[in-house]
Design a protein around this motif. Structure first.
Motif, PDB file in Angstrom:
ATOM      1  N   ASP A  38       0.874  -1.165   0.000  1.00 19.73           N
ATOM      2  CA  ASP A  38       0.000   0.000   0.000  1.00 19.73           C
ATOM      3  C   ASP A  38       0.913   1.217   0.000  1.00 19.73           C
ATOM      4  N   GLY A 212       3.768  -2.481  13.007  1.00 24.53           N
ATOM      5  CA  GLY A 212       2.827  -3.244  12.199  1.00 24.53           C
ATOM      6  C   GLY A 212       2.191  -4.345  13.003  1.00 24.53           C
ATOM      7  N   HIS A 241       1.717  -7.053   8.283  1.00 22.73           N
ATOM      8  CA  HIS A 241       1.426  -5.722   7.739  1.00 22.73           C
ATOM      9  C   HIS A 241       2.312  -4.691   8.416  1.00 22.73           C
ATOM     10  N   ASN A 242       3.062  -3.947   7.615  1.00 28.31           N
ATOM     11  CA  ASN A 242       3.917  -2.885   8.134  1.00 28.31           C
ATOM     12  C   ASN A 242       3.267  -1.555   7.784  1.00 28.31           C
ATOM     13  N   VAL A 243       2.912  -0.790   8.794  1.00 24.57           N
ATOM     14  CA  VAL A 243       2.169   0.450   8.524  1.00 24.57           C
ATOM     15  C   VAL A 243       3.024   1.474   7.779  1.00 24.57           C
TER      16      VAL A 243
ATOM     17  N   TYR B  78     -12.329  -3.221   7.007  1.00 25.41           N
ATOM     18  CA  TYR B  78     -11.552  -3.168   8.251  1.00 25.41           C
ATOM     19  C   TYR B  78     -11.271  -4.554   8.814  1.00 25.41           C
ATOM     20  N   TYR B  91      -8.136  -1.662  12.363  1.00 22.92           N
ATOM     21  CA  TYR B  91      -7.420  -1.017  11.253  1.00 22.92           C
ATOM     22  C   TYR B  91      -8.421  -0.873  10.117  1.00 22.92           C
ATOM     23  N   ARG B 117      -6.517   5.573   5.709  1.00 19.14           N
ATOM     24  CA  ARG B 117      -6.387   4.416   6.581  1.00 19.14           C
ATOM     25  C   ARG B 117      -6.085   4.894   7.999  1.00 19.14           C
ATOM     26  N   TYR B 118      -6.631   4.207   8.952  1.00 14.54           N
ATOM     27  CA  TYR B 118      -6.372   4.605  10.332  1.00 14.54           C
ATOM     28  C   TYR B 118      -6.465   3.424  11.281  1.00 14.54           C
ATOM     29  N   ILE B 119      -5.785   3.598  12.416  1.00 15.94           N
ATOM     30  CA  ILE B 119      -5.823   2.609  13.492  1.00 15.94           C
ATOM     31  C   ILE B 119      -6.774   3.117  14.562  1.00 15.94           C
ATOM     32  N   ASP B 141      -7.616   6.887  14.676  1.00 14.83           N
ATOM     33  CA  ASP B 141      -6.516   7.616  14.034  1.00 14.83           C
ATOM     34  C   ASP B 141      -5.819   8.575  15.014  1.00 14.83           C
ATOM     35  N   THR B 144      -1.059  11.242  13.934  1.00 16.06           N
ATOM     36  CA  THR B 144      -0.831  11.707  12.575  1.00 16.06           C
ATOM     37  C   THR B 144       0.037  12.949  12.628  1.00 16.06           C
TER      38      THR B 144
END
Lengths: 278, 252
Positions: A38, A212, A241-243, B78, B91, B117-119, B141, B144
């Motif tokens: 991504d 991740g 998954h590595n952010v 998600y 996620y 995208r967010y956690i 999120d 940031t």
């Protein structure tokens, strides 16, 4: 130094002869390797799907031969990843000295690395273990048919903590990795019946901070009959998954096609998550 | 227009008739909660969700989901898990319209080629007791460093939830204080709350929800189908439909 390590690893590998051929078991298995990246804001995902058939021969006396082929079936990653190629071909031997577990491997590993590798683990008690890995490898690209000499020394040392009540594992390791970068990785895993879920954070001198998550799903059948010849699906599916979308920092190769954080690398080790079974 | 009115009627009928209503969800984020607002409810330990949600254009932040011709409907997908009963992590990817190959030469096509995208993180330091509510703190999120145009869902909250049971009926009262990072979401900053109701015949599978987001009144329902498929449907201000499905699995 590198020559001494090379000679030591080779000597240890060859020290024990292949014996007890009557105990030979052969496993044919196949899994699916899903990669995605991504890295474009204006593109949802780039996906690479490989089918990864493999074979493992357990030769007795803790010797093992393993191989895996990579067969691309869907590829957004480009021409380089479109060829059917060899993934892993390795020979390995496990040793146990008291509580020490040692595994020596040689051959072609994942991540386009070939050479020699040693893995060690020492369970100190039910909740603490130390482990380490040392390798001397070079790059070999089956796609291009070219590579480098096996002169890269990699290795890490670490400690693991197992909290049995919560089936939870904490892990830290630091060392030098295959792209010659140095760094430290901290991981935490919550292990469930047939699945493990973990998060990691890392710092590397080249890639900086990263984080991740990993999901390891054990694939059925959960109860295996150990015949002389076994045909089965791969043991697990791993999603990592590595952010930061960083696929180079603090990377290590696998010496076994089915190596993962849940099932480990030592067949006889019964410590921590390896005691949970499939 | 006609089909949308028909869809609205269908949802209203479902709200009224499909009372078999349990699993909890702020489902568009993949997390437990209500509809748009959070609660202190948590999934049981070991529950994982993987799913997607249709987001009406009235449901999303007023900036960043506008392609120049006004806001657009979108969707998200998600993955979330509750590794321990006191923490939940998710996620989420939300689709955004972009020009195809926006940073390259461009193709002239505009579509859902981008995403945010967010956690999400949620901690519950206090579990619900006989006399006190559950308390949870969380964020979508939370981290940031990006510009104002990014992190459109970034918010932080503290939530309290208390349930009351009688004769198999279950009434839930939920209140939360939220802070939204982006100025264009200021309408949702402040006190929010909800009432939920689960009937006795389907106590553990579904619930009706009425919530105040700070700007809108949403009504909706959650229903757990076949033990593993969690459905959420909602109408925002009685008019705008959003909803989604997720695969709901306990890994223990």
């Amino acid at each position: 130094m590198r020559r001494a390590i090379l000679i030591s690893l080779l000597a240890a590998l060859l020290q024990t002869g292949v014996s007890a051929q009557t105990e030979t078991h052969v496993d044919f298995f196949a899994g699916v390797d899903l990669s995605y990246r991504d890295i474009h804001w204006n593109k949802l995902m780039e996906v690479l799907v490989n089918v990864t058939p493999g074979v493992r021969m357990r030769l007795g006396d803790s010797w093992q031969l393993a191989g895996q082929v990579i067969v691309p079936v869907y590829n957004d990653y480009g021409e380089y990843y479109s060829k059917v190629r060899l993934g892993i071909v390795s020979v390995a031997k496990e040793f146990q000295f008291g509580s020490n577990h040692l595994k020596l491997s040689g051959g072609m590993f994942s991540g386009e690395r070939y050479g020699l590798d040693a893995k060690w683990m020492l369970p100190v008690n039910s909740w603490l273990a130390f482990d380490a890995q040392l390798g001397l490898t070079g790059r070999w690209s089956p796609q291009l048919g070219e590579g480098s000499l096996p002169d890269r020394l990699t290795g890490w040392g670490g400690a693991r903590i197992w909290l049995d009540r919560w089936a939870t594992e904490g892990r830290i390791r630091a060392g030098r990795f295959i792209y010659a970068d140095w760094g430290v990785i901290g991981e935490g895993y919550r292990h469930f019946k047939h699945c493990s879920v973990g998060a990691f954070g890392q710092w590397g001198n080249k890639g900086g901070l990263g984080a991740g998550f990993k999901v390891i799903v054990l694939l059925p059948p959960y109860k295996r009959t150990d015949r002389t010849v076994n045909v089965r699906p791969a043991s697990s599916f791993l999603l990592s998954h590595n952010v930061m979308a960083d696929s180079y920092s603090l990377r290590m190769y696998n010496t076994d096609p089915e190596e993962n954080e849940r099932e480990g690398v030592f067949r006889k080790a019964e410590w921590g998550p390896y005691s949970l079974g499939r | 227009m006609r089909s949308f009115a028909s869809l609205r009627m269908t949802v209203l009928w479902l709200l009224v008739l499909a009372l078999p209503l349990g699993a909890t969800a702020q489902q568009y984020t993949g997390m437990s909660g209500l509809i748009h607002t959070p609660s202190a409810d948590m999934d049981p330990e070991g529950v994982a969700r993987i799913g997607g949600h249709f987001l009406n254009k009235a449901f999303t932040p007023d900036a960043t989901f506008d392609d120049g011709d006004g806001k657009y409907h979108t969707g998200d997908f998600y993955l979330s898990i509750t590794p321990f009963k006191w923490v939940e992590v998710g996620y989420t990817f939300t689709l955004r319209k972009r020009g195809q190959n926006y940073f390259g030469e461009g193709t002239g096509n505009v579509g859902y080629y981008g995403k945010d995208r967010y956690i999400s993180l949620k901690f519950r330091p206090l579990e619900e007791g006989k006399w006190w509510p559950a308390i949870a703190i969380g964020a979508n999120d939370p981290i940031t460093t990006a510009s104002e145009g990014n992190a459109p869902f970034s918010n932080f909250y503290i939530a309290a939830t208390k349930h009351f049971d009688w004769g198999g009926h279950r009434l839930g009262l939920h209140a939360a204080y939220r802070y939204w990072r982006r100025e264009y979401n200021a309408k949702w900053t402040g006190l929010v709350g909800a009432v939920t109701y689960s009937p006795p015949f389907d106590h553990n599978r579904g619930r009706l929800i009425a919530e105040w987001t700070g700007a809108d009144v949403n009504v909706g329902l959650d229903y757990l189908l076949f033990g593993h498929v969690l459905l959420q449907l909602c109408l925002q201000n009685g008019k705008y439909f959003s909803g989604g499905l997720c695969f709901y699995l306990n890994l223990n």
